[in-house]
Design a protein around this motif. Sequence first.
Motif, PDB file in Angstrom:
ATOM      1  N   GLU A 164      49.349  37.179  37.458  1.00  0.00           N
ATOM      2  CA  GLU A 164      48.635  37.793  36.337  1.00  0.00           C
ATOM      3  C   GLU A 164      49.299  37.456  35.004  1.00  0.00           C
ATOM      4  N   THR A 165      50.625  37.329  34.999  1.00  0.00           N
ATOM      5  CA  THR A 165      51.323  36.992  33.753  1.00  0.00           C
ATOM      6  C   THR A 165      51.038  35.552  33.325  1.00  0.00           C
ATOM      7  N   LEU A 166      50.650  34.694  34.264  1.00  0.00           N
ATOM      8  CA  LEU A 166      50.403  33.281  33.961  1.00  0.00           C
ATOM      9  C   LEU A 166      48.954  32.986  33.587  1.00  0.00           C
ATOM     10  N   LEU A 167      48.052  33.909  33.879  1.00  0.00           N
ATOM     11  CA  LEU A 167      46.634  33.699  33.588  1.00  0.00           C
ATOM     12  C   LEU A 167      46.348  33.846  32.101  1.00  0.00           C
ATOM     13  N   PRO A 168      45.336  33.144  31.582  1.00  0.00           N
ATOM     14  CA  PRO A 168      44.967  33.288  30.175  1.00  0.00           C
ATOM     15  C   PRO A 168      44.539  34.719  29.866  1.00  0.00           C
ATOM     16  N   LYS A 169      44.860  35.186  28.667  1.00  0.00           N
ATOM     17  CA  LYS A 169      44.599  36.580  28.297  1.00  0.00           C
ATOM     18  C   LYS A 169      43.304  36.766  27.518  1.00  0.00           C
ATOM     19  N   GLY A 170      42.567  35.709  27.243  1.00  0.00           N
ATOM     20  CA  GLY A 170      41.371  35.806  26.417  1.00  0.00           C
ATOM     21  C   GLY A 170      40.330  36.755  26.985  1.00  0.00           C
ATOM     22  N   VAL A 171      39.662  37.476  26.107  1.00  0.00           N
ATOM     23  CA  VAL A 171      38.589  38.383  26.488  1.00  0.00           C
ATOM     24  C   VAL A 171      37.280  37.766  26.015  1.00  0.00           C
ATOM     25  N   LYS A 172      36.356  37.583  26.950  1.00  0.00           N
ATOM     26  CA  LYS A 172      35.067  36.996  26.599  1.00  0.00           C
ATOM     27  C   LYS A 172      34.162  38.053  25.975  1.00  0.00           C
ATOM     28  N   PRO A 173      33.446  37.674  24.922  1.00  0.00           N
ATOM     29  CA  PRO A 173      32.475  38.614  24.353  1.00  0.00           C
ATOM     30  C   PRO A 173      31.266  38.731  25.274  1.00  0.00           C
ATOM     31  N   GLY A 174      30.565  39.822  25.162  1.00  0.00           N
ATOM     32  CA  GLY A 174      29.355  39.992  25.954  1.00  0.00           C
ATOM     33  C   GLY A 174      29.515  41.077  27.009  1.00  0.00           C
ATOM     34  N   ARG A 175      28.726  40.944  28.043  1.00  0.00           N
ATOM     35  CA  ARG A 175      28.701  41.930  29.111  1.00  0.00           C
ATOM     36  C   ARG A 175      30.040  41.967  29.849  1.00  0.00           C
ATOM     37  N   PRO A 176      30.567  43.148  30.129  1.00  0.00           N
ATOM     38  CA  PRO A 176      31.834  43.226  30.859  1.00  0.00           C
ATOM     39  C   PRO A 176      31.661  42.746  32.300  1.00  0.00           C
ATOM     40  N   SER A 177      32.735  42.208  32.847  1.00  0.00           N
ATOM     41  CA  SER A 177      32.705  41.669  34.196  1.00  0.00           C
ATOM     42  C   SER A 177      32.575  42.782  35.233  1.00  0.00           C
ATOM     43  N   VAL A 178      31.773  42.525  36.249  1.00  0.00           N
ATOM     44  CA  VAL A 178      31.586  43.496  37.329  1.00  0.00           C
ATOM     45  C   VAL A 178      32.776  43.448  38.284  1.00  0.00           C
ATOM     46  N   HIS A 179      33.319  42.249  38.483  1.00  0.00           N
ATOM     47  CA  HIS A 179      34.418  42.052  39.421  1.00  0.00           C
ATOM     48  C   HIS A 179      35.711  41.795  38.671  1.00  0.00           C
ATOM     49  N   SER A 180      36.822  42.241  39.249  1.00  0.00           N
ATOM     50  CA  SER A 180      38.119  42.017  38.615  1.00  0.00           C
ATOM     51  C   SER A 180      38.554  40.571  38.823  1.00  0.00           C
ATOM     52  N   LYS A 181      39.452  40.107  37.967  1.00  0.00           N
ATOM     53  CA  LYS A 181      39.982  38.743  38.094  1.00  0.00           C
ATOM     54  C   LYS A 181      40.686  38.570  39.435  1.00  0.00           C
ATOM     55  N   ARG A 182      41.368  39.606  39.881  1.00  0.00           N
ATOM     56  CA  ARG A 182      42.067  39.544  41.169  1.00  0.00           C
ATOM     57  C   ARG A 182      41.081  39.339  42.309  1.00  0.00           C
ATOM     58  N   GLN A 183      39.965  40.028  42.250  1.00  0.00           N
ATOM     59  CA  GLN A 183      38.936  39.916  43.278  1.00  0.00           C
ATOM     60  C   GLN A 183      38.353  38.503  43.298  1.00  0.00           C
ATOM     61  N   LEU A 184      38.108  37.932  42.123  1.00  0.00           N
ATOM     62  CA  LEU A 184      37.549  36.590  42.044  1.00  0.00           C
ATOM     63  C   LEU A 184      38.554  35.537  42.520  1.00  0.00           C
ATOM     64  N   ILE A 185      39.806  35.702  42.149  1.00  0.00           N
ATOM     65  CA  ILE A 185      40.829  34.748  42.583  1.00  0.00           C
ATOM     66  C   ILE A 185      41.061  34.864  44.084  1.00  0.00           C
ATOM     67  N   ASN A 186      40.982  36.061  44.622  1.00  0.00           N
ATOM     68  CA  ASN A 186      41.060  36.203  46.080  1.00  0.00           C
ATOM     69  C   ASN A 186      39.895  35.483  46.750  1.00  0.00           C
TER      70      ASN A 186
END
Length: 122
Positions: A10-32
């Motif tokens: 998590e410390t190595l992943l980019p920290k940018g926040v995308k504008p628009g609709r919030p994500s339904v799934h967490s980054k951890r869930q998607l990377i898994n």
Amino acid sequence: MTDARWAVLETLLPKGVKPGRPSVHSKRQLINGMRFRTRTGIRWRDLPERHGRWETVYGLFRRRQRNGTWHRIFGQLQAQADAKGLITREVSVDSTIARAHQHAAGARLRLGLTCSRLYEIV
């Protein structure tokens, strides 16, 4: 993925926040989901729903692949492991010789030309 491994990643992943609709799934869930797909070798469309929609997982994977994020993360993880002394560098020299049968050299072609004569023609 364990909590300890996720904390490092998590410390190595980019920290940018995308504008628009919030994500339904967490980054951890998607990377898994990405890890599950590469570990099992299934098609993206066969990804189980618990990892999120396959289009979302694939899209995130490709975006990060195109912008070099995975390559950068791999380099940083490798540097951290090397600093901790977890990587050993060993040189292995193999002196195996693959010998051909004595009749394998100088065989005639169907045209009646030797291989060397054929290369001269071409």
